[in-house]
Design a protein around this motif. Structure first.
Motif, PDB file in Angstrom:
ATOM      1  N   ASN A 253       4.738 -11.144  -3.737  1.00  0.00           N
ATOM      2  CA  ASN A 253       4.654  -9.808  -3.708  1.00  0.00           C
ATOM      3  C   ASN A 253       5.307  -8.963  -2.335  1.00  0.00           C
ATOM      4  OD1 ASN A 253       2.468  -7.340  -3.160  1.00  0.00           O
ATOM      5  ND2 ASN A 253       2.179  -8.252  -0.820  1.00  0.00           N
ATOM      6  N   THR A 254       6.075  -7.861  -2.893  1.00  0.00           N
ATOM      7  CA  THR A 254       6.840  -7.387  -2.003  1.00  0.00           C
ATOM      8  C   THR A 254       6.517  -5.715  -2.004  1.00  0.00           C
ATOM      9  OG1 THR A 254       9.877  -5.882  -2.160  1.00  0.00           O
ATOM     10  CG2 THR A 254       8.032  -5.831  -4.359  1.00  0.00           C
ATOM     11  N   ASP A 255       7.606  -5.486  -0.175  1.00  0.00           N
ATOM     12  CA  ASP A 255       6.963  -4.435   0.075  1.00  0.00           C
ATOM     13  C   ASP A 255       8.090  -3.321  -0.415  1.00  0.00           C
ATOM     14  OD1 ASP A 255      10.016  -4.769   0.907  1.00  0.00           O
ATOM     15  OD2 ASP A 255       9.355  -4.057   2.389  1.00  0.00           O
ATOM     16  N   ASP A 256       8.986  -3.147  -1.749  1.00  0.00           N
ATOM     17  CA  ASP A 256       9.812  -2.625  -2.161  1.00  0.00           C
ATOM     18  C   ASP A 256       9.988  -2.785  -4.051  1.00  0.00           C
ATOM     19  OD1 ASP A 256      11.502  -1.118  -3.469  1.00  0.00           O
ATOM     20  OD2 ASP A 256      12.516  -0.006  -1.782  1.00  0.00           O
ATOM     21  N   PHE A 257       8.739  -2.512  -4.549  1.00  0.00           N
ATOM     22  CA  PHE A 257       9.124  -3.692  -5.648  1.00  0.00           C
ATOM     23  C   PHE A 257      10.449  -2.965  -6.204  1.00  0.00           C
ATOM     24  CE2 PHE A 257       8.643  -2.878 -10.164  1.00  0.00           C
ATOM     25  CZ  PHE A 257       7.761  -4.751 -10.329  1.00  0.00           C
ATOM     26  N   TRP A 258      10.502  -1.808  -6.645  1.00  0.00           N
ATOM     27  CA  TRP A 258      12.026  -1.221  -7.651  1.00  0.00           C
ATOM     28  C   TRP A 258      13.110  -1.905  -6.850  1.00  0.00           C
ATOM     29  CZ3 TRP A 258      10.991  -0.123 -11.990  1.00  0.00           C
ATOM     30  CH2 TRP A 258       9.322   0.732 -12.850  1.00  0.00           C
ATOM     31  N   ARG A 259      13.031  -2.044  -5.988  1.00  0.00           N
ATOM     32  CA  ARG A 259      14.322  -2.328  -4.681  1.00  0.00           C
ATOM     33  C   ARG A 259      14.966  -3.597  -5.248  1.00  0.00           C
ATOM     34  NH1 ARG A 259      12.800  -3.653   1.134  1.00  0.00           N
ATOM     35  NH2 ARG A 259      11.774  -5.578  -0.972  1.00  0.00           N
TER      36      ARG A 259
ATOM     37  N   TYR B 234      -4.711  -2.802  -9.540  1.00  0.00           N
ATOM     38  CA  TYR B 234      -3.730  -3.718  -7.947  1.00  0.00           C
ATOM     39  C   TYR B 234      -2.102  -3.241  -7.521  1.00  0.00           C
ATOM     40  CZ  TYR B 234      -1.741  -6.500 -11.394  1.00  0.00           C
ATOM     41  OH  TYR B 234      -1.622  -6.938 -12.180  1.00  0.00           O
ATOM     42  N   GLY B 235      -1.877  -2.891  -7.907  1.00  0.00           N
ATOM     43  CA  GLY B 235      -0.006  -2.650  -8.515  1.00  0.00           C
ATOM     44  C   GLY B 235       0.727  -2.317  -9.112  1.00  0.00           C
ATOM     45  N   THR B 236       1.709  -2.492  -8.832  1.00  0.00           N
ATOM     46  CA  THR B 236       3.147  -2.665  -9.879  1.00  0.00           C
ATOM     47  C   THR B 236       3.184  -4.056  -9.688  1.00  0.00           C
ATOM     48  OG1 THR B 236       4.286  -0.432  -9.124  1.00  0.00           O
ATOM     49  CG2 THR B 236       4.934  -1.762 -10.785  1.00  0.00           C
ATOM     50  N   VAL B 237       3.919  -4.206 -11.394  1.00  0.00           N
ATOM     51  CA  VAL B 237       4.032  -5.618 -11.473  1.00  0.00           C
ATOM     52  C   VAL B 237       4.710  -6.255 -13.216  1.00  0.00           C
ATOM     53  CG1 VAL B 237       1.334  -6.066 -13.194  1.00  0.00           C
ATOM     54  CG2 VAL B 237       2.402  -7.759 -11.808  1.00  0.00           C
ATOM     55  N   ALA B 238       5.650  -6.960 -13.098  1.00  0.00           N
ATOM     56  CA  ALA B 238       6.302  -7.719 -13.843  1.00  0.00           C
ATOM     57  C   ALA B 238       6.636  -8.845 -13.854  1.00  0.00           C
ATOM     58  CB  ALA B 238       7.586  -6.414 -14.072  1.00  0.00           C
ATOM     59  N   VAL B 239       7.371  -9.142 -15.348  1.00  0.00           N
ATOM     60  CA  VAL B 239       6.952 -11.007 -15.213  1.00  0.00           C
ATOM     61  C   VAL B 239       8.390 -11.811 -15.054  1.00  0.00           C
ATOM     62  CG1 VAL B 239       5.863 -13.365 -16.218  1.00  0.00           C
ATOM     63  CG2 VAL B 239       4.438 -11.487 -16.235  1.00  0.00           C
TER      64      VAL B 239
ATOM     65  N   LEU C 107       1.236  -4.796  -3.606  1.00  0.00           N
ATOM     66  CA  LEU C 107       0.249  -4.214  -4.359  1.00  0.00           C
ATOM     67  C   LEU C 107       0.058  -3.462  -3.708  1.00  0.00           C
ATOM     68  CD1 LEU C 107      -1.054  -7.920  -2.535  1.00  0.00           C
ATOM     69  CD2 LEU C 107      -1.297  -7.223  -5.015  1.00  0.00           C
ATOM     70  N   ASN C 108      -0.805  -2.407  -4.249  1.00  0.00           N
ATOM     71  CA  ASN C 108      -1.558  -1.542  -3.665  1.00  0.00           C
ATOM     72  C   ASN C 108      -1.124  -1.689  -2.313  1.00  0.00           C
ATOM     73  OD1 ASN C 108      -0.832  -0.109  -5.942  1.00  0.00           O
ATOM     74  ND2 ASN C 108      -2.982  -0.318  -6.909  1.00  0.00           N
ATOM     75  N   SER C 109      -2.165  -0.420  -0.967  1.00  0.00           N
ATOM     76  CA  SER C 109      -1.827  -0.340   0.081  1.00  0.00           C
ATOM     77  C   SER C 109      -3.263  -0.788   0.430  1.00  0.00           C
ATOM     78  CB  SER C 109      -2.001   0.958   0.694  1.00  0.00           C
ATOM     79  OG  SER C 109      -2.246   1.971   0.088  1.00  0.00           O
ATOM     80  N   ASP C 110      -4.216  -0.075  -0.237  1.00  0.00           N
ATOM     81  CA  ASP C 110      -5.886  -0.831  -0.414  1.00  0.00           C
ATOM     82  C   ASP C 110      -6.019  -1.838  -1.189  1.00  0.00           C
ATOM     83  OD1 ASP C 110      -5.163   0.161  -3.329  1.00  0.00           O
ATOM     84  OD2 ASP C 110      -7.319   1.897  -3.015  1.00  0.00           O
ATOM     85  N   HIS C 111      -5.096  -2.619  -1.225  1.00  0.00           N
ATOM     86  CA  HIS C 111      -5.315  -3.690  -1.489  1.00  0.00           C
ATOM     87  C   HIS C 111      -6.225  -4.755  -0.933  1.00  0.00           C
ATOM     88  CE1 HIS C 111      -5.030  -7.824  -4.005  1.00  0.00           C
ATOM     89  NE2 HIS C 111      -5.450  -7.771  -4.987  1.00  0.00           N
ATOM     90  N   PRO C 112      -7.475  -5.673  -0.730  1.00  0.00           N
ATOM     91  CA  PRO C 112      -7.432  -6.584   0.232  1.00  0.00           C
ATOM     92  C   PRO C 112      -6.397  -7.435   0.677  1.00  0.00           C
ATOM     93  CG  PRO C 112      -9.135  -6.421  -1.421  1.00  0.00           C
ATOM     94  CD  PRO C 112      -8.217  -6.160  -1.796  1.00  0.00           C
TER      95      PRO C 112
ATOM     96  N   ALA D 283      -3.350  -6.747   0.488  1.00  0.00           N
ATOM     97  CA  ALA D 283      -2.357  -5.885   1.446  1.00  0.00           C
ATOM     98  C   ALA D 283      -2.520  -5.336   2.526  1.00  0.00           C
ATOM     99  CB  ALA D 283      -2.188  -4.625   0.435  1.00  0.00           C
ATOM    100  N   LYS D 284      -3.769  -5.464   3.024  1.00  0.00           N
ATOM    101  CA  LYS D 284      -4.233  -5.535   4.099  1.00  0.00           C
ATOM    102  C   LYS D 284      -4.354  -5.820   5.253  1.00  0.00           C
ATOM    103  CE  LYS D 284      -7.660  -1.519   2.594  1.00  0.00           C
ATOM    104  NZ  LYS D 284      -9.204  -1.396   2.656  1.00  0.00           N
TER     105      LYS D 284
END
Length: 138
Positions: free
Chosen positions: A83-89, A110-115, A129-134, A136-137
């Motif tokens: 999990n990252t705080d900046d997927f695209w970076r 749940y958010g942005t993902v790539a394998v 993860l989206n900010s509202d994901h359990p 991520a909180k």
């Protein structure tokens, strides 16, 4: 009661090539690299930068049957989740240094993902993860 999973053992072919990949390419921190003479092995622990969760214990295969699991610890399924705080970076950085992506980025509920594959072929999710994901909180 409070319990935590501290390490996940990742079977590797060679300590130094695994350290090179995780530290120099994925930018993980080398937490420990200690030789254990009584077992003639090293205790090598890496973790994502600024992580306070689970770390990886890089465990060199020491028996023939362990070599069969290098790169296939989960039978071809995604095994680990970064999990990252900046997927695209992170995605762009990883692509620029030759990390192989098996599945291109997708937006999920749940958010942005790539394998992607690690140096041995284990499959990982790179995700934000989206900010509202359990999780991520936390």
């Amino acid at each position: 009661m409070k319990q935590n999973i501290v390490h996940i053992a990742l079977v590797v072919r060679d300590y130094d090539e695994a350290i090179d990949f995780y530290v120099n390419k994925l930018k993980f921190e080398l937490i420990d690299d200690t030789y254990q003479p009584e077992q003639d092995k090293r205790w090598v622990v890496v973790a994502p930068p600024n992580s306070h969760g689970v770390s990886l214990l890089l465990a060199k295969a020491s028996k023939p049957e362990q070599h069969d699991f290098i790169g296939n610890q989960a039978g071809g399924r995604v095994f680990l989740f970064l999990n990252t705080d900046d997927f695209w970076r992170d995605y762009e950085h990883m692509k620029s240094i030759g990390i192989k992506f098996i599945r291109e980025p997708q937006q999920q509920d749940y958010g942005t993902v790539a394998v992607f594959e690690d140096l041995y072929g284990n499959l990982w999710d790179l995700l934000q993860l989206n900010s509202d994901h359990p999780i991520a909180k936390r």
